[in-house]
Scaffold this motif. Structure first.
Motif, PDB file in Angstrom:
ATOM      1  N   LYS A  90      12.508   2.845 -10.324  1.00 38.43           N
ATOM      2  CA  LYS A  90      11.216   2.903  -9.636  1.00 38.43           C
ATOM      3  C   LYS A  90      10.271   3.797 -10.356  1.00 38.43           C
ATOM      4  O   LYS A  90       9.138   3.446 -10.246  1.00 38.43           O
ATOM      5  N   GLU A  91      10.689   4.779 -11.006  1.00 37.32           N
ATOM      6  CA  GLU A  91       9.837   5.793 -11.665  1.00 37.32           C
ATOM      7  C   GLU A  91       9.046   4.928 -12.971  1.00 37.32           C
ATOM      8  O   GLU A  91       8.374   5.690 -13.514  1.00 37.32           O
ATOM      9  N   ILE A 113       6.777   3.206 -13.120  1.00 32.22           N
ATOM     10  CA  ILE A 113       5.528   3.030 -12.684  1.00 32.22           C
ATOM     11  C   ILE A 113       4.674   4.221 -13.367  1.00 32.22           C
ATOM     12  O   ILE A 113       3.670   4.131 -13.474  1.00 32.22           O
ATOM     13  N   THR A 137      -2.776  -3.396 -13.003  1.00 30.08           N
ATOM     14  CA  THR A 137      -2.680  -2.966 -11.662  1.00 30.08           C
ATOM     15  C   THR A 137      -1.868  -3.972 -10.815  1.00 30.08           C
ATOM     16  O   THR A 137      -1.141  -3.432  -9.750  1.00 30.08           O
ATOM     17  N   GLN A 191       1.524  -2.863 -10.806  1.00 24.37           N
ATOM     18  CA  GLN A 191       1.720  -1.591  -9.988  1.00 24.37           C
ATOM     19  C   GLN A 191       1.980  -1.784  -8.764  1.00 24.37           C
ATOM     20  O   GLN A 191       2.512  -1.312  -7.815  1.00 24.37           O
ATOM     21  N   GLU A 192       1.035  -2.572  -8.082  1.00 21.35           N
ATOM     22  CA  GLU A 192       0.881  -3.055  -6.763  1.00 21.35           C
ATOM     23  C   GLU A 192       2.162  -3.799  -6.312  1.00 21.35           C
ATOM     24  O   GLU A 192       2.577  -3.356  -5.142  1.00 21.35           O
ATOM     25  N   THR A 247       5.299  -1.090  -6.507  1.00 20.47           N
ATOM     26  CA  THR A 247       5.297  -0.053  -5.319  1.00 20.47           C
ATOM     27  C   THR A 247       5.253  -0.811  -4.001  1.00 20.47           C
ATOM     28  O   THR A 247       5.234   0.049  -2.938  1.00 20.47           O
ATOM     29  N   GLN A 262       3.251  -2.373  -2.514  1.00 20.35           N
ATOM     30  CA  GLN A 262       1.629  -2.425  -1.724  1.00 20.35           C
ATOM     31  C   GLN A 262       1.135  -3.915  -1.390  1.00 20.35           C
ATOM     32  O   GLN A 262       0.724  -4.278  -0.611  1.00 20.35           O
TER      33      GLN A 262
END
Lengths: 299, 408
Positions: free
Chosen positions: B238-239, B241, B381, B384-385, B388, B390
């Motif tokens: 997961k890192e 990002i 973006t 990343q969304e 993570t 989101q």
């Protein structure tokens, strides 16, 4: 008549002495601020940056920025970050200051030792904390796992909700010694005989703290809080290195967002507008401070 | 009142300390020669050494022009261009990442060199590479070096797990499953929130049949869904990002990842970080019903506004000439952007680079568009969304498409 002209001459001489400082401030501090205000009212993008005749667009940049959800988050984050840091670093810093004000044998060396974290470059601090908060092999997860406090490693800087805490903790590590140092100086300035007199009158420790220490320390506390606010509110390097404003925009603060708008997306007008919002916030805090210290002239 | 003034001063210093310091030009110690400055971001310990060698050779070969090469980190250099447009402090020759060339050209950082180029007798650049130097049909530079992405794999780990080098997405997923252990992830990628994250995502997008103009299409979404599934299953950390491509290289070099997506410029770093590591390189796995795809990276050189154009052009045409381009690109882990340099032949005795030489023709360029920084921001973006958690893939990709559409 004669004395007055002499007074005037002396005054002129005085102005002459401060002239270099004034010129320096106007050129190196005044000009960038004014320039930043000007471009925040202009349409400045990649294509218009070099041209001298840029359109004035009034408050368009500010309107765009305030309607932008990332900006709203950044503004909120900046306040959360500042308040979080202030609460932690002030309360712990105060405790440390009280502790080290008791003059025991090794108090000075230990105090010096704690201050080291304040002297490190912020970039170094940020990198060290970035490694410590790493999910896979960071020391914080390793310790928590071995103590069986957590079962799964936590991605501290990978989740929006914990990333902000990571930043606050890292900054408090730097802020605590700063608060401690200033408060210790303040404490040392309180004359010992006031406490003696109180002891003779039979005051308890808590009473002495509330009736003597706090009131006499008030100006110092105000300076510490205001300075702390200003230093924390304009954070850039710590956030830029540790999270870059991410994940997504969970730790975006005003300064990093201003930088992103200007230097990555080339919306210079909007970037300046964000920087000016930051400026206005700090300016208001500065005015509040001036108001409070002019009320009680203690120091 | 005094106190007030002093305080205001302190406040002003604090609030204005955000402004960054500038870079001062180096002193000129070259005698009668015309001195020109050359700013690049080939880091001084690895690639920079070879750049300096080439510059020294140029300085020694003639007695009219003296080139002063200056290394700046990429981000810093880009900031200097932006500031330089306003302050006028630009170098004579500057390096720029090719997807950004359009933006900086539109900003006025670079001189229009269309006439110089068309009247020169050397126009043998690859179309895709020189294409990134054009803005509104005018030429603002020439390409310096190219690169692209491929799959690096740890030979020993793959042998131990008894698997072949994956060529498709399902094979890759199966390989990741076998290779992932408690201490080692199947693969390392960079999904950081900047251009590098977009660069790394592009091959997946293109292989699935997606495109930058249609980020909301099913094919585009499929690529994001696939990558996210590798993260969800724990095959990719997961890192990622927060990882740059250099960070991914560190994971691979230290044996914490069995494979990685990266480019030929990492060879130098790998031989330094893990001299004994045995690894191979392959094309990036393709979507099960798609084609192999890769992404074109690289740098261009431009003559900056207000520079000594003639001297700068003499230097640029020398350093991008067939012989020099071939030599420098080979030493800095780039591919020559020239049509008359045969990469396959150049790396005939180099099994790792020859794989990249094979990938190069498939590599597609980003843009060119003056809006690329914003398009890129929409892509990284969204990535990343999703990574993570989101936003789900549908929402994130539709939002990204809306952002890109709004730029048209």
């Amino acid at each position: 008549m004669k004395t007055k002209s002499r007074e005037q001459r002396e005054r002129m001489l005085g102005y002459f002495f401060i002239l270099p400082a004034v010129i320096y401030m106007l050129v190196f501090i005044g000009y960038p601020i004014v320039y930043n205000w000007i471009i925040s009212f202009q349409d400045v993008t990649a294509t218009t940056l070099a041209s001298s005749a840029r359109d004035f667009v009034g408050f368009d940049n500010y309107k765009a920025v305030f309607a932008d959800s990332t900006f709203q988050k950044a503004l909120l984050h900046t306040f959360i970050y500042t308040v979080g840091c202030l609460v932690i670093q002030f309360s712990l810093g105060f405790l440390f200051a009280m502790f080290f004000a008791k003059k025991f044998t090794v108090s000075k060396p230990i105090r010096g030792f704690i201050v080291i974290s304040w002297m490190l470059p912020v970039t170094v601090t940020a990198l060290v904390f970035k490694f410590m908060f790493a999910e896979g092999n960071g020391i914080i997860n390793t310790i928590l796992m071995n103590l069986h406090i957590i079962k799964e490693p936590i991605g501290w800087l990978l989740n929006g909700s914990t990333a902000m805490w990571g930043l606050i903790i890292a900054n408090s590590w730097v802020g605590i010694p700063f608060n401690m140092l200033l408060l210790t100086t303040g404490l040392n300035n309180i004359p010992a005989d006031v406490y003696e007199a109180a002891s003779i009158d039979g005051a308890s420790g808590l009473q002495k703290f509330r009736k003597i220490t706090l009131p006499l320390l008030k100006p110092t506390i105000m300076s510490v809080l205001i300075l702390g606010f200003v230093l924390t509110f304009k954070v850039f390097d710590l956030v830029y290195v540790m999270t870059g404003g991410g994940p997504v925009d969970a730790t975006e603060v005003l300064s990093t967002y201003s930088y992103k708008l200007s230097f990555q997306l080339f919306h210079f007008g909007e970037g300046s507008a964000v920087a000016n919002v930051l400026f206005v916030c700090l300016f208001i805090v500065a005015l509040i401070y001036l108001k409070t210290i002019s009320k009680d002239e203690v120091i | 009142m005094k106190k007030k003034a002093a305080l205001l001063m302190v406040m002003a210093v604090m609030t204005s300390s955000m402004a960054a310091g500038g870079v001062t030009a180096l002193a000129d110690d070259s005698g009668d020669k015309t001195t020109i400055s050359f700013w690049h971001y080939m880091s001084s310990d690895k690639e920079g050494k070879y750049v300096q060698e080439a510059v020294d050779e140029f300085n020694a070969a003639q007695d009219e022009i003296f080139v002063e090469a200056q290394y700046l980190p990429r981000e810093e250099l880009m900031k200097q261009y932006t500031i330089g447009v306003v302050s006028g402090e630009l170098p004579d020759v500057g390096m720029v990442d090719n997807p950004d060339h359009n933006s900086y050209a539109s900003m006025g950082v670079f001189e229009d060199i269309t006439d110089l180029y068309t009247s020169s007798d050397d126009q043998n650049f690859l179309e895709g590479s020189i294409g990134s130097c054009y803005y509104e049909e005018k030429l603002y530079g020439v390409p310096w070096g190219n690169n692209c992405l491929g799959l690096f794999y740890n030979t020993a780990m793959l042998e131990e797990a008894g698997i072949e080098v994956p060529t498709t997405w399902s094979e890759l997923e199966a390989a990741c499953e076998k290779l992932t252990t408690d201490t080692c992830k199947g693969m390392a990628i960079s999904a950081i929130g900047n251009e590098e994250g977009t660069f790394q995502y592009m091959p997946w997008l293109l292989s699935a049949g997606g495109s930058v103009d249609e980020l909301g299409s099913d094919a585009s979404k499929e690529s994001m869904t696939y990558l996210y599934s590798l993260i969800e299953k724990g095959y990719i950390s997961k890192e990622c990002i927060n990882w740059t491509q250099a960070d991914a290289e560190k994971q691979f070099a230290s044996g914490q990842a069995a494979m990685m997506i990266n480019g030929p410029w990492q060879f130098a770093g790998l031989s330094e970080d893990a001299p004994d590591l045995e690894y191979g390189v392959a094309k990036m796995p393709k979507a099960d019903d798609g084609d192999y795809a890769s992404i074109l990276g690289g740098e261009n050189l431009g003559i900056c506004t207000g520079a000594n154009v003639d001297a700068a052009w003499t230097f640029i045409s020398w350093i991008t000439s067939k012989e020099k381009s071939q030599e420098i690109c080979k030493s800095i882990g780039r591919f020559s952007p020239r049509a008359d340099v045969d990469a396959q032949q150049m790396f005939a005795d180099d099994p790792l680079n020859s794989v990249f030489a094979e990938i190069m023709p498939d590599a597609q360029s980003r843009g060119p568009s003056p809006d690329w920084p914003e398009i890129s921001a929409a892509i990284y973006t969204a990535q990343q969304e999703v990574f993570t958690g989101q936003k789900d893939v549908d929402t994130a990709m539709n939002d990204a498409q809306a952002t890109v559409d709004a730029l048209k």
